[in-house]
Write a protein that holds these residues in place. Structure first.
Motif, mmCIF file in Angstrom:
data_model
loop_
_atom_site.group_PDB
_atom_site.id
_atom_site.type_symbol
_atom_site.label_atom_id
_atom_site.label_comp_id
_atom_site.label_asym_id
_atom_site.label_seq_id
_atom_site.Cartn_x
_atom_site.Cartn_y
_atom_site.Cartn_z
ATOM 1 N N HIS A 200 0.842 -1.191 0.000
ATOM 2 C CA HIS A 200 0.000 0.000 0.000
ATOM 3 C C HIS A 200 0.874 1.236 0.000
ATOM 4 C CE1 HIS A 200 1.152 -0.888 4.162
ATOM 5 N NE2 HIS A 200 1.144 0.433 4.335
ATOM 6 N N ASP A 202 1.039 4.940 2.007
ATOM 7 C CA ASP A 202 0.550 5.387 3.310
ATOM 8 C C ASP A 202 -0.321 6.635 3.185
ATOM 9 O OD1 ASP A 202 1.805 3.434 4.910
ATOM 10 O OD2 ASP A 202 2.202 4.950 6.443
ATOM 11 N N GLN A 213 8.144 8.097 3.261
ATOM 12 C CA GLN A 213 7.998 7.428 4.556
ATOM 13 C C GLN A 213 9.321 6.790 4.951
ATOM 14 O OE1 GLN A 213 5.080 4.290 5.069
ATOM 15 N NE2 GLN A 213 5.311 4.396 7.272
ATOM 16 N N ARG A 289 -6.851 -0.801 3.251
ATOM 17 C CA ARG A 289 -7.433 -0.592 4.585
ATOM 18 C C ARG A 289 -8.222 0.709 4.669
ATOM 19 N NH1 ARG A 289 -2.552 -0.017 7.606
ATOM 20 N NH2 ARG A 289 -1.505 -0.148 5.610
ATOM 21 N N HIS A 341 4.520 -0.315 0.011
ATOM 22 C CA HIS A 341 5.213 -1.166 0.972
ATOM 23 C C HIS A 341 4.178 -1.995 1.726
ATOM 24 C CE1 HIS A 341 3.996 2.354 3.273
ATOM 25 N NE2 HIS A 341 4.032 1.592 4.351
HETATM 26 FE FE FE2 Z 1 2.289 1.628 5.788
#
Ligand code: FE2
Length: 375
Positions: A200, A202, A213, A289, A341
């Protein structure tokens, strides 16, 4: 991009210019030619009076005569002396004109797949802290590949902030200046569980999303939990090759992303694949998610779901995955608008503790440009 190519371009000698009134034709010793419009040249004049000493422009587009043309132009000693119809006189560096010659030359991208795992772009913390060339190589890998590993970072809480400050500024969010990635009893985010996380990007629910990230490993005593990274630009290229219509759907329709906790409600609408002005893939947002209820036209919904599924399947292909196990003191950085990631599931027994933070790509590119300028 690598400095040598720029140096070679700068080394090309300006051989000839031809005044065509509405434009200027140029030829360089490396065979390059260009035809630059008079208004473009007038607008980009570096003459004193047109620019402040700091390089910033001192006039507006409305100050330029719309019928502007070139009255005289001559090349001498690698420079071009020009006079415009409004009386403006200027000398351009031939090397500057060569660098900005139209049409714009865009270097090819270096896309990658599982093959990158055989030769991970890994760097040493002690070297990037103390040596400018090592720092340049590290940042160049992140800029070019969207991913690099750093080894030997102190195994101390908050050490990742010092890594971010080597090239830019930490982006603080509702998760704090940095956040703990470890199993928690009542997690606000599935990252804080032992569950595996499919690849995904972030925080797709932010506007703008964090550009970079950092994830730093402090403890890795559990089985499982391997990190996985995937080049989203490569995956998008494969989607375009395998189904142009699916690629079009994901680049045309935006969908909502959402995160809600006791102290934050974050929402943003975005395309899963965003293109730039040349039609090249510029950004990936993909996060199973936090993707929210699609608000597409019902007539599009079925086809969009099929395209979404196909892209998700491509992102899971082993041929695209680079998997590695982070050891304490190892830290990786991803370009969060390109590289996805994830992690494999973590065994229930054993302790794994990472810390994460965000930063932005413009700071990294600025530091890289300064290091290349001084090299
Ligand atoms: Fe993540």
């Amino acid at each position: 991009m690598p400095a040598p190519a720029r140096s070679l371009r700068d080394a090309a000698l300006l051989l000839a210019v031809q005044n065509r009134a509405a434009s200027l034709a140029l030829a360089w010793s490396d065979g390059a030619t260009a035809e630059l419009p008079a208004i473009w040249l007038r607008d980009n004049s570096p003459a004193p009076g047109a620019r402040h000493a700091n390089g910033q422009k001192l006039f507006d587009i409305t100050d330029i005569d719309p019928t502007i043309h070139i009255v005289a132009a001559a090349a001498q000693g690698g420079r071009v002396a020009m006079t415009f119809s409004d009386g403006h006189e200027v000398e351009f560096e031939g090397a500057w004109l060569h660098r900005h010659a139209l049409p714009r030359r865009v270097p090819p991208r270096r896309l990658w797949g599982a093959d990158l795992g055989r030769n991970l772009p890994a760097h040493e913390h002690v070297a990037v802290v103390s040596d400018a060339a090592a720092r340049r190589a590290w940042l160049a890998d992140i800029a070019e590949l969207g991913f690099a590993l750093l080894r030997g970072v102190p195994v101390e809480s908050g050490a990742l902030l010092g890594v971010a400050e080597l090239f830019g500024h930490v982006r603080e969010t509702n998760y704090g200046r940095f956040f703990e990635v470890r199993s928690e009893p009542d997690p606000i985010n599935l990252a804080y569980t032992p569950m595996g996380l499919s690849v995904h990007t972030d925080n797709p629910y932010r506007d703008p999303v964090p550009g970079l990230q950092l994830l730093h490993c402090l403890v890795a005593e559990s089985d499982g939990g391997e990190s996985v990274v995937v080049d989203g630009f490569r995956a998008a290229q494969m989607l375009a090759a395998e189904s142009g219509s699916d690629f079009d759907l994901l680049t045309r329709h935006a969908v909502p992303f959402r995160f809600a906790s006791a102290d934050a409600v974050l929402e943003a609408r975005a395309r899963l694949i965003t293109l730039d002005d040349r039609g090249e893939v510029a950004e990936i947002r993909f996060n199973n998610r936090s993707i929210a209820a699609f608000d597409l036209d019902v007539a599009v919904m079925g086809a969009f779901y099929a395209a979404y599924r196909r892209f998700a399947e491509i992102l899971r292909r082993p041929a695209l995955e680079v998997a590695f196990r982070l050891a304490p003191g190892e830290l990786f950085i991803v370009d969060n608008r390109r590289v996805l990631h994830g992690r494999r599931a973590i065994a229930a027994s054993g302790w794994r503790h990472l810390q994460g933070c965000y930063a932005d790509m413009d700071g990294l590119r600025s530091t890289l440009s300064l290091l290349e300028r001084d090299a």
